[in-house]
Scaffold this active site. Structure first.
Site, PDB file in Angstrom:
ATOM      1  N   HIS A 193       0.772  -1.207  -0.164  1.00  0.00           N
ATOM      2  CA  HIS A 193      -0.004   0.140  -0.157  1.00  0.00           C
ATOM      3  C   HIS A 193       0.855   1.355   0.008  1.00  0.00           C
ATOM      4  O   HIS A 193       0.465   2.234  -0.460  1.00  0.00           O
ATOM      5  CB  HIS A 193      -0.856  -0.104   1.175  1.00  0.00           C
ATOM      6  CG  HIS A 193      -0.581   0.260   2.540  1.00  0.00           C
ATOM      7  ND1 HIS A 193      -0.345  -0.647   3.302  1.00  0.00           N
ATOM      8  CD2 HIS A 193       0.085   1.329   3.179  1.00  0.00           C
ATOM      9  CE1 HIS A 193       0.350  -0.117   4.459  1.00  0.00           C
ATOM     10  NE2 HIS A 193       0.209   1.314   4.381  1.00  0.00           N
ATOM     11  N   ASP A 206      -0.104  -7.633   1.891  1.00  0.00           N
ATOM     12  CA  ASP A 206       0.106  -6.216   1.704  1.00  0.00           C
ATOM     13  C   ASP A 206       1.870  -6.127   1.635  1.00  0.00           C
ATOM     14  O   ASP A 206       2.175  -5.471   2.282  1.00  0.00           O
ATOM     15  CB  ASP A 206      -0.300  -5.535   2.800  1.00  0.00           C
ATOM     16  CG  ASP A 206      -0.122  -3.888   2.784  1.00  0.00           C
ATOM     17  OD1 ASP A 206       0.209  -3.509   1.570  1.00  0.00           O
ATOM     18  OD2 ASP A 206      -0.515  -3.048   3.821  1.00  0.00           O
ATOM     19  N   GLY A 262       3.601   7.034   7.995  1.00  0.00           N
ATOM     20  CA  GLY A 262       4.865   7.043   7.519  1.00  0.00           C
ATOM     21  C   GLY A 262       5.454   5.925   7.952  1.00  0.00           C
ATOM     22  O   GLY A 262       6.696   5.557   7.434  1.00  0.00           O
ATOM     23  N   ASN A 263       5.135   5.284   8.997  1.00  0.00           N
ATOM     24  CA  ASN A 263       5.890   3.924   9.588  1.00  0.00           C
ATOM     25  C   ASN A 263       5.521   2.939   8.815  1.00  0.00           C
ATOM     26  O   ASN A 263       6.288   1.547   9.057  1.00  0.00           O
ATOM     27  CB  ASN A 263       5.396   3.617  11.151  1.00  0.00           C
ATOM     28  CG  ASN A 263       6.300   4.295  12.038  1.00  0.00           C
ATOM     29  OD1 ASN A 263       5.654   5.172  12.502  1.00  0.00           O
ATOM     30  ND2 ASN A 263       7.521   4.270  12.001  1.00  0.00           N
ATOM     31  N   SER A 264       4.581   2.592   7.855  1.00  0.00           N
ATOM     32  CA  SER A 264       4.353   1.580   7.164  1.00  0.00           C
ATOM     33  C   SER A 264       5.316   0.995   6.456  1.00  0.00           C
ATOM     34  O   SER A 264       6.254   1.830   5.896  1.00  0.00           O
ATOM     35  CB  SER A 264       3.265   1.894   6.144  1.00  0.00           C
ATOM     36  OG  SER A 264       1.891   1.997   6.442  1.00  0.00           O
TER      37      SER A 264
END
Length: 222
Positions: free
Chosen positions: A66, A97, A167-169
């Site tokens: 994503h 994902d 933003g940590n994804s």
């Protein structure tokens, strides 16, 4: 409802419990941070930010699908500050994902991958990533649970209370040995520190497959 931890263009303090007394988070962060990258790009709706981590010295990087799937163009910035203005996609798993991208780098510092089957509930954990683009941010916590995906994905997820933000994804969840045991992917909307990571062993399966590079345009077409 889950909230993907991507960011479109504060600090928190963690008080360590007794579980973390032998957890040298400063040393673990120092050893792991060089492998963690900032991924940024442009979508039809604006800018996008996410995280990832290097998995091979020749430029392979793991992140969430994503983070990159809506990008019309994108690049990677290493912890050293070195930038790559483009990347290709080598593999992806839409249900879990996960994706592996590649930059034209060499002699890069790969993260040490652990065995997510060996983690235990209650053990300390550390997250490194780029919340809101603040590259190299570190938070600590514990493995809160290992459970079936609460969002109905049909696979196991790691729950952690280590703080994460948009933003940590795609960033790594690291154990007390300095090994990546999961990939941060989401948090439960409307909660504090109900955060989830994809077990790293799912990524290992992708890395063992034959990888063929495609472009962002080809990814969107698929």
């Amino acid at each position: 409802m889950k909230t993907p931890l991507i960011a479109v263009l504060g600090f928190q303090t963690f008080l360590c419990s007794g579980l973390c007394q032998s957890f040298d988070s400063a040393d673990i962060a120092k050893r792991t941070a060089p492998s963690v990258v900032l991924i940024q790009g442009v979508t039809e709706g604006g800018s996008m930010l996410g995280s990832g981590f290097i998995v091979s010295a020749d430029g392979k990087i793991a992140t969430n699908l994503h983070v990159i799937r809506e990008l019309s163009s994108g690049g990677v910035q290493l912890a050293s500050g070195e930038k790559f203005d483009s990347f290709s996609i080598l593999a992806f798993d839409e249900r879990k994902d996960l994706t592996i991208i590649k930059v034209a780098g060499f002699d890069l510092p790969p993260a040490h991958l652990g065995n997510s089957n060996s983690i235990q509930v209650g053990e300390p954990a550390l997250v490194i990533g780029s919340p809101r683009g603040l590259q190299g941010s570190v938070t600590t916590g514990v493995i809160s649970s290992i459970r079936d995906d609460p969002f109905g994905g049909g696979f196991k997820m790691i729950q952690t209370d280590a703080s994460v933000n948009p933003g940590n994804s795609g960033g790594p969840l690291v154990n007390q040995k300095g090994e990546v045991v999961g990939m941060i992917c989401s948090k439960m909307r409307g909660t504090e520190n109900l955060n989830f990571a994809i077990p790293i062993n799912y990524l290992r399966g992708m890395m063992d497959a034959q990888l063929t590079a495609i472009s962002l345009d080809q990814l969107r077409a698929k």
